[in-house]
Design an enzyme around this catalytic site. Structure first.
Site, short mmCIF file in Angstrom:
data_model
loop_
_atom_site.label_atom_id
_atom_site.label_comp_id
_atom_site.label_asym_id
_atom_site.label_seq_id
_atom_site.Cartn_x
_atom_site.Cartn_y
_atom_site.Cartn_z
N HIS B 132 0.87 -1.18 0.00
CA HIS B 132 0.00 0.00 0.00
C HIS B 132 0.91 1.24 0.00
O HIS B 132 2.01 1.19 0.53
CB HIS B 132 -0.82 -0.06 1.28
CG HIS B 132 -1.91 0.97 1.41
ND1 HIS B 132 -1.67 2.25 1.84
CD2 HIS B 132 -3.23 0.89 1.19
CE1 HIS B 132 -2.81 2.92 1.88
NE2 HIS B 132 -3.78 2.13 1.48
N ASP B 209 3.08 -4.58 8.21
CA ASP B 209 1.88 -3.77 8.02
C ASP B 209 0.69 -4.72 8.09
O ASP B 209 0.38 -5.43 7.14
CB ASP B 209 1.96 -3.07 6.65
CG ASP B 209 0.64 -2.41 6.26
OD1 ASP B 209 -0.34 -2.50 7.04
OD2 ASP B 209 0.59 -1.81 5.18
N GLN B 212 -4.44 -5.22 6.92
CA GLN B 212 -5.42 -6.13 6.33
C GLN B 212 -5.38 -7.52 6.96
O GLN B 212 -5.98 -8.46 6.43
CB GLN B 212 -5.17 -6.27 4.82
CG GLN B 212 -5.32 -4.97 4.05
CD GLN B 212 -6.76 -4.47 4.03
OE1 GLN B 212 -7.70 -5.19 4.35
NE2 GLN B 212 -6.94 -3.21 3.67
N LYS B 235 -10.53 -0.74 10.41
CA LYS B 235 -10.69 -1.91 9.54
C LYS B 235 -11.06 -3.16 10.33
O LYS B 235 -11.37 -4.19 9.76
CB LYS B 235 -9.39 -2.16 8.76
CG LYS B 235 -9.08 -1.06 7.74
CD LYS B 235 -7.86 -1.41 6.93
CE LYS B 235 -7.25 -0.22 6.23
NZ LYS B 235 -7.87 0.11 4.95
N CYS B 373 -4.68 2.46 -3.74
CA CYS B 373 -3.45 2.96 -3.12
C CYS B 373 -2.29 2.00 -3.33
O CYS B 373 -1.46 1.82 -2.44
CB CYS B 373 -3.64 3.22 -1.63
SG CYS B 373 -4.87 4.46 -1.29
C1 LIG Z 1 -2.19 -2.93 3.51
C2 LIG Z 1 -2.57 -1.58 4.00
N1 LIG Z 1 -1.67 -0.83 4.64
C3 LIG Z 1 -1.97 0.38 5.11
C4 LIG Z 1 -3.22 0.93 4.94
C5 LIG Z 1 -3.48 2.30 5.46
O1 LIG Z 1 -4.42 2.28 6.46
P1 LIG Z 1 -4.95 3.65 7.06
O2 LIG Z 1 -5.56 4.39 5.94
O3 LIG Z 1 -5.94 3.23 8.09
O4 LIG Z 1 -3.78 4.36 7.63
C6 LIG Z 1 -4.19 0.20 4.29
C7 LIG Z 1 -5.53 0.76 4.07
O5 LIG Z 1 -6.18 0.52 3.10
C8 LIG Z 1 -3.85 -1.08 3.80
O6 LIG Z 1 -4.76 -1.82 3.15
#
Ligand SMILES: Cc1ncc(COP(=O)(O)O)c(C=O)c1O
Lengths: 154, 416
Positions: B132, B209, B212, B235, B373
């Site tokens: 992401h 990270d 998900q 999430k 993203c």
């Molecule tokens: C794999 C991953 N990392 C990071 C994020 C970023 O999350 P946040 O927008 O809650 O900071 C997301 C959100 O879609 C994600 O899917």
């Protein structure tokens, strides 16, 4: 399919979306620009051949996008060919108002038929995120006319 | 096709679970809502909504300040939430749990604090090709400032990122590996335990990270031996505005503060300030007090259903959706590893993802279309965008049917 969807995806749009007109590169274009809609990843190029009198002799686009953006680009090339840059700008202003629900400017009579052809895209008004799809080609055309290299609809 | 226990009779009562989420009962465009954008953000059960209101209605005050009843109660609740997170991911100490705004801020915290302190020009950071943007851009900012090198692990055609592919990039200059636990686009579950073991063997630290992951599978940061682990409350059926950064105590202790301000100091004079102990050192300013409290309620809710039961339920939905969608001519699914989270990204020959999402919306089916993203990943697969259906604990096979019927409508409209 219900009526809302039919309003948005009118037959003309589906047709231009499937069989876009003037999707090609103009090798001897004297203006071109890149357009991009980061939201949906659409990228588009517009090519122009403008003659000494400021009339658009040829116009085309390249790129793959959603049905709305492809149809809009295709229709745009059909209506602006043979127009002066000023007329193209007038059409864009009217089209912009049409798609965003703004106050439409008064168009000269000789542009009314062309504008009527663009009205099939009026349905995007109800879908704010799709307005950018419909206007991407026009923004890119404007950038090409002004020799700006790149526009984005965000 | 996989037939799970879930098919015969759900491991939990799905009707009762659905009744817990008030938004699922509201119609959208005149039809029942079919919410399949859970990877972007999950809906909230009533208990979570109530937990947030409860704080404001009965126990709200700023924390860590007042020597009065309300502030003490609010502080207690806030710290209780930290312990809930600690147990949820099995951290050794609650002070290893830092509350942030979201995953993005958690990663930025590590990049800014750990990265600036410990990374030298020429040091290498490894990320994967499916990250992401929030696990790409913070490292680029650090690269531009520090002259570090970013290496990218390639993604296989089926969406896999193997431990071997990561190992191939590890070297003496590798200082940090930062990868997703689960891909938000492909659903791929990365072999993070193996990745961490290999990285540690060359002396590198690892940030996972988990944005998900935590709502789909049990996470044990000690068993993984993760150095950092990041996720977002929103999430996992919790409120927005709260994220978590887990970090090993000795690392967090060695790191400088991320932001300066109130709550993170021990003493302040105009010449010099000294930092508070963990976790306060990394929590400058007034946090999302009520939301942190409600995150604990969300975690309790998920834990009570059981992550194993949720995983079984979602695996059934995934198998059913995959099979049903595959039957549609011209439809291609991206991310086909056998072991993946309940995320199905797809493209149609006849229609752009944006048009797919539009037609689906018209049927009350909410999915995401776009680059998610993850623009480098879109380039990797040579697509401008993808349509994505992502499932949560409350989705049903009937909703999969609604999705498939709506996609068939797209075909009807756009196909010749
Ligand atoms: C794999 C991953 N990392 C990071 C994020 C970023 O999350 P946040 O927008 O809650 O900071 C997301 C959100 O879609 C994600 O899917």
């Amino acid at each position: 399919m219900n009526d809302d969807l039919r309003d948005l995806y009118q037959e003309v749009i589906l047709d231009h979306g499937r069989h876009p007109r003037n999707r090609r590169i103009i090798e001897d274009a004297n203006h071109h620009a890149h357009g991009e809609n980061p939201l949906c990843g659409d990228k588009l190029m517009v090519f122009l051949k403008v003659n000494a009198a400021g009339v658009i002799d040829d116009v085309s686009f390249e790129g793959k996008g959603c049905a709305i953006s492809t149809a809009s680009a295709s229709l745009m090339t059909e209506v602006v060919v043979g127009k002066t840059q000023k007329q193209a700008e007038d059409l864009f202003a009217a089209f912009h108002a049409l798609t965003t629900g703004g106050e439409p400017p008064v168009l000269p009579e000789d542009l009314e038929d062309d504008f009527d052809r663009l009205c099939v895209l009026a349905g995007v008004r109800d879908y704010p995120v799709r307005v950018k799809c419909a206007t991407l080609a026009w923004h890119t055309l404007e950038a090409a006319m002004h020799d700006a290299q790149k526009v984005t609809t965000e | 096709m996989i037939i799970t226990k879930a098919e015969a009779g759900h491991v939990y009562d799905i009707d009762r679970v659905r009744a817990d989420f008030p938004i699922l009962a509201r119609p959208v465009r005149g039809r029942p809502l079919v919410y399949l954008d859970n990877s972007a953000s999950a809906q909230k059960p009533q208990v979570v909504i109530d937990a947030e209101s409860f704080v404001y209605e009965t126990e709200y005050a700023n924390i860590n300040r007042g020597l009065y009843y309300l502030s003490e109660r609010a502080t207690e609740r806030y710290e209780a939430s930290r312990r809930t997170v600690q147990h949820f991911i099995n951290a050794k100490h609650s002070r290893e749990v830092i509350f942030t705004r979201n995953t993005t801020e958690s990663i930025n915290l590590v990049a800014a604090s750990y990265g600036r302190r410990f990374l030298q020009p020429g040091d290498e950071i490894i990320i994967s090709g499916l990250e992401h943007h929030s696990n790409i851009v913070p490292w680029q900012l650090l690269r531009d400032e520090r002259g570090i090198v970013i290496k990218v692990v390639p993604v296989a055609d089926n969406g896999e990122v193997s431990a071997e592919a990561v190992a191939a990039l590890l070297g003496p200059r590798t200082k940090l590996v930062s990868v997703a636990h689960v891909s938000n686009v492909l659903g791929t579950i990365l072999p993070v335990a193996d990745i961490i073991r290999q990285a540690h063997a060359v002396g590198a630290k690892v940030l996972i990270d988990g944005a998900q992951a935590v709502m789909h599978l049990p996470v044990d940061v000690q068993e993984l031996d993760a150095d950092f682990y990041a996720f977002s409350s929103h999430k996992i059926y919790g409120p927005t505005g709260v994220g978590v950064l887990y970090g090993k105590e000795e690392l967090l202790n060695a790191m400088p503060p991320y932001q300066g301000g109130g709550d993170m100091i021990h003493t302040v004079t105009f010449e010099k300030s000294t930092w508070a102990e963990l976790p306060a050192k990394f929590e400058a300013g007034t946090p999302a007090i009520a939301q942190v409290a409600a995150l604990a309620t969300a975690i309790d809710y998920v834990s009570k259903l059981g992550l194993a039961a949720i995983a079984a339920h979602e695996a059934d939905l995934l198998a059913y959706a995959t099979q049903s969608l595959q039957e549609i001519p011209g439809l291609r699914i991206f991310g086909t590893v056998p072991h993946k989270a309940a995320v199905v990204s797809f493209a149609l020959e006849s229609a752009h993802p944006h048009d797919i999402a539009q037609v689906l919306d018209n049927s009350g089916v909410a999915i995401r279309a776009g680059h998610h993203c993850a623009q480098p990943l879109m380039e990797r697969f040579d697509v401008p965008a993808l349509a994505r259906a992502s499932f949560g604990l409350y989705n049903t096979r009937a909703e999969v049917d609604a999705l498939v019927a709506a996609v068939r409508k797209v075909e009807e409209l756009f196909g010749q």
